[in-house]
Structure formats: C-alpha cells, structure tokens
Design a protein around this motif. Sequence first.
Motif, PDB file in Angstrom:
ATOM      1  N   VAL A   1      19.705  19.890  35.846  1.00 43.92           N
ATOM      2  CA  VAL A   1      18.983  21.363  35.580  1.00 43.92           C
ATOM      3  C   VAL A   1      18.279  21.800  36.589  1.00 43.92           C
ATOM      4  N   GLU A   2      17.538  21.322  37.270  1.00 43.49           N
ATOM      5  CA  GLU A   2      17.079  21.818  38.474  1.00 43.49           C
ATOM      6  C   GLU A   2      18.079  22.558  39.362  1.00 43.49           C
ATOM      7  N   LYS A   3      19.645  21.808  39.664  1.00 43.47           N
ATOM      8  CA  LYS A   3      20.427  22.344  40.142  1.00 43.47           C
ATOM      9  C   LYS A   3      21.200  23.904  39.377  1.00 43.47           C
ATOM     10  N   TRP A   4      21.280  23.516  38.297  1.00 43.61           N
ATOM     11  CA  TRP A   4      22.199  24.641  37.531  1.00 43.61           C
ATOM     12  C   TRP A   4      21.552  25.686  36.586  1.00 43.61           C
ATOM     13  N   PHE A   5      20.296  25.293  36.407  1.00 39.88           N
ATOM     14  CA  PHE A   5      19.284  26.133  35.483  1.00 39.88           C
ATOM     15  C   PHE A   5      18.040  26.787  36.024  1.00 39.88           C
ATOM     16  N   ASN A   6      17.942  26.832  37.521  1.00 36.25           N
ATOM     17  CA  ASN A   6      16.713  27.322  38.113  1.00 36.25           C
ATOM     18  C   ASN A   6      16.936  28.978  38.184  1.00 36.25           C
ATOM     19  N   ARG A   7      16.017  29.492  38.514  1.00 31.51           N
ATOM     20  CA  ARG A   7      16.061  30.902  38.500  1.00 31.51           C
ATOM     21  C   ARG A   7      16.940  31.582  39.580  1.00 31.51           C
ATOM     22  N   LYS A   8      16.894  31.052  40.738  1.00 33.11           N
ATOM     23  CA  LYS A   8      17.994  31.383  41.586  1.00 33.11           C
ATOM     24  C   LYS A   8      19.379  31.406  41.454  1.00 33.11           C
ATOM     25  N   ALA A   9      19.746  29.901  40.687  1.00 33.80           N
ATOM     26  CA  ALA A   9      21.085  29.841  40.248  1.00 33.80           C
ATOM     27  C   ALA A   9      21.535  30.593  39.077  1.00 33.80           C
ATOM     28  N   ILE A  10      20.603  31.138  38.177  1.00 35.21           N
ATOM     29  CA  ILE A  10      20.862  32.056  36.952  1.00 35.21           C
ATOM     30  C   ILE A  10      21.091  33.535  37.685  1.00 35.21           C
ATOM     31  N   ALA A  11      20.115  33.928  38.557  1.00 34.12           N
ATOM     32  CA  ALA A  11      20.241  35.170  39.133  1.00 34.12           C
ATOM     33  C   ALA A  11      21.483  35.022  40.105  1.00 34.12           C
ATOM     34  N   ARG A  12      21.881  34.486  40.518  1.00 37.03           N
ATOM     35  CA  ARG A  12      23.213  34.190  41.447  1.00 37.03           C
ATOM     36  C   ARG A  12      24.256  34.426  40.240  1.00 37.03           C
ATOM     37  N   ASP A  13      24.473  33.623  39.340  1.00 37.68           N
ATOM     38  CA  ASP A  13      25.540  33.771  38.482  1.00 37.68           C
ATOM     39  C   ASP A  13      25.578  35.056  37.821  1.00 37.68           C
ATOM     40  N   PHE A  14      24.338  35.530  37.543  1.00 40.39           N
ATOM     41  CA  PHE A  14      24.126  36.962  36.816  1.00 40.39           C
ATOM     42  C   PHE A  14      24.831  37.909  37.774  1.00 40.39           C
ATOM     43  N   LEU A  15      24.449  37.986  38.856  1.00 40.47           N
ATOM     44  CA  LEU A  15      25.033  39.116  39.763  1.00 40.47           C
ATOM     45  C   LEU A  15      26.184  38.807  40.093  1.00 40.47           C
ATOM     46  N   ASN A  16      26.961  37.547  40.275  1.00 31.23           N
ATOM     47  CA  ASN A  16      28.328  37.346  40.348  1.00 31.23           C
ATOM     48  C   ASN A  16      29.014  37.990  39.191  1.00 31.23           C
ATOM     49  N   TYR A  17      28.502  37.899  38.018  1.00 29.75           N
ATOM     50  CA  TYR A  17      29.021  38.329  36.646  1.00 29.75           C
ATOM     51  C   TYR A  17      29.244  39.807  36.733  1.00 29.75           C
ATOM     52  N   LEU A  18      27.932  40.744  37.091  1.00 28.29           N
ATOM     53  CA  LEU A  18      28.091  42.005  37.277  1.00 28.29           C
ATOM     54  C   LEU A  18      28.921  42.486  38.257  1.00 28.29           C
ATOM     55  N   MET A  19      29.138  41.838  39.239  1.00 25.03           N
ATOM     56  CA  MET A  19      29.818  42.336  40.631  1.00 25.03           C
ATOM     57  C   MET A  19      31.355  42.013  39.917  1.00 25.03           C
ATOM     58  N   GLN A  20      31.777  41.195  39.271  1.00 25.18           N
ATOM     59  CA  GLN A  20      33.074  41.202  38.828  1.00 25.18           C
ATOM     60  C   GLN A  20      33.203  42.241  37.614  1.00 25.18           C
ATOM     61  N   PHE A  21      32.480  42.562  36.794  1.00 23.83           N
ATOM     62  CA  PHE A  21      32.444  43.492  35.745  1.00 23.83           C
ATOM     63  C   PHE A  21      32.566  45.127  36.432  1.00 23.83           C
ATOM     64  N   SER A  22      31.861  45.179  37.747  1.00 22.09           N
ATOM     65  CA  SER A  22      31.824  46.461  38.301  1.00 22.09           C
ATOM     66  C   SER A  22      33.008  46.567  38.939  1.00 22.09           C
ATOM     67  N   ASN A  23      33.619  45.656  39.584  1.00 20.79           N
ATOM     68  CA  ASN A  23      35.052  45.634  40.161  1.00 20.79           C
ATOM     69  C   ASN A  23      36.052  45.857  39.081  1.00 20.79           C
ATOM     70  N   GLN A  24      35.929  45.339  37.734  1.00 19.82           N
ATOM     71  CA  GLN A  24      36.866  45.326  36.887  1.00 19.82           C
ATOM     72  C   GLN A  24      36.940  46.701  36.293  1.00 19.82           C
ATOM     73  N   PHE A  25      35.587  47.330  36.294  1.00 23.59           N
ATOM     74  CA  PHE A  25      35.367  48.850  35.698  1.00 23.59           C
ATOM     75  C   PHE A  25      35.983  49.873  36.733  1.00 23.59           C
ATOM     76  N   LYS A  26      35.839  49.401  37.967  1.00 27.62           N
ATOM     77  CA  LYS A  26      36.326  50.383  39.086  1.00 27.62           C
ATOM     78  C   LYS A  26      37.827  50.417  39.061  1.00 27.62           C
ATOM     79  N   ALA A  27      38.486  49.407  38.777  1.00 27.38           N
ATOM     80  CA  ALA A  27      39.943  49.118  38.613  1.00 27.38           C
ATOM     81  C   ALA A  27      40.449  50.038  37.457  1.00 27.38           C
ATOM     82  N   ILE A  28      39.800  49.825  36.300  1.00 25.62           N
ATOM     83  CA  ILE A  28      40.272  50.614  35.425  1.00 25.62           C
ATOM     84  C   ILE A  28      39.967  52.277  35.690  1.00 25.62           C
ATOM     85  N   ARG A  29      38.812  52.573  36.104  1.00 24.31           N
ATOM     86  CA  ARG A  29      38.597  54.058  36.493  1.00 24.31           C
ATOM     87  C   ARG A  29      39.856  54.721  37.347  1.00 24.31           C
ATOM     88  N   LYS A  30      39.957  53.800  38.323  1.00 22.56           N
ATOM     89  CA  LYS A  30      41.301  53.988  39.293  1.00 22.56           C
ATOM     90  C   LYS A  30      42.372  54.211  38.530  1.00 22.56           C
TER      91      LYS A  30
END
Length: 79
Positions: A43-72
């Motif tokens: 739990v400390e490794k995978w469910f701490n604030r830093k890990a959750i924030a990192r995973d959420f940021l990675n998700y947003l980056m992937q979503f953003s890149n997909q959106f940019k590709a669709i727009r292009k």
Amino acid sequence: MLESGCGIVVKPDNTQALADAVKTLYLKPDDRMVMGRNGRNFVEKWFNRKAIARDFLNYLMQFSNQFKAIRKVTNDVDT
C-alpha cells in the motif's frame, strides 16, 4: 493478494478452503505478521499520494497525446 503476498486466496463459494485459510492464519502468527508487513509495504508503495499523482499525470499525458493525434488527423482531413 498474490502480488503483494499479504494474504491467502481462496476460491469463491469454497467454504472448506476458507476455513482452512482461517485455521492456517490462526496457527501461524509469524505468517500473519509477514502478510501484514507485506500488505502495508504494498500500500505504501502503490497507493501513496506521489504514486497516485504520478499515475494520474501519466494518464493525462497519454490522453492528451491521443487527443492531439486525433486533432491532427481531423485537421489533415479538413484541409
């Protein structure tokens, strides 16, 4: 549970396996302690604030890149 080593897995609706698991935990206090530590470490490794924030940021980056590709592609079709 399997990945973290923090418990015993039994099949659903298998009351005998559940009873055996409870008995095993009752009879082996050292194993209970190890499983408890494993659970906490997982739990400390995978469910701490830093890990959750990192995973959420990675998700947003992937979503953003997909959106940019669709727009292009859409802009290329319109031109």
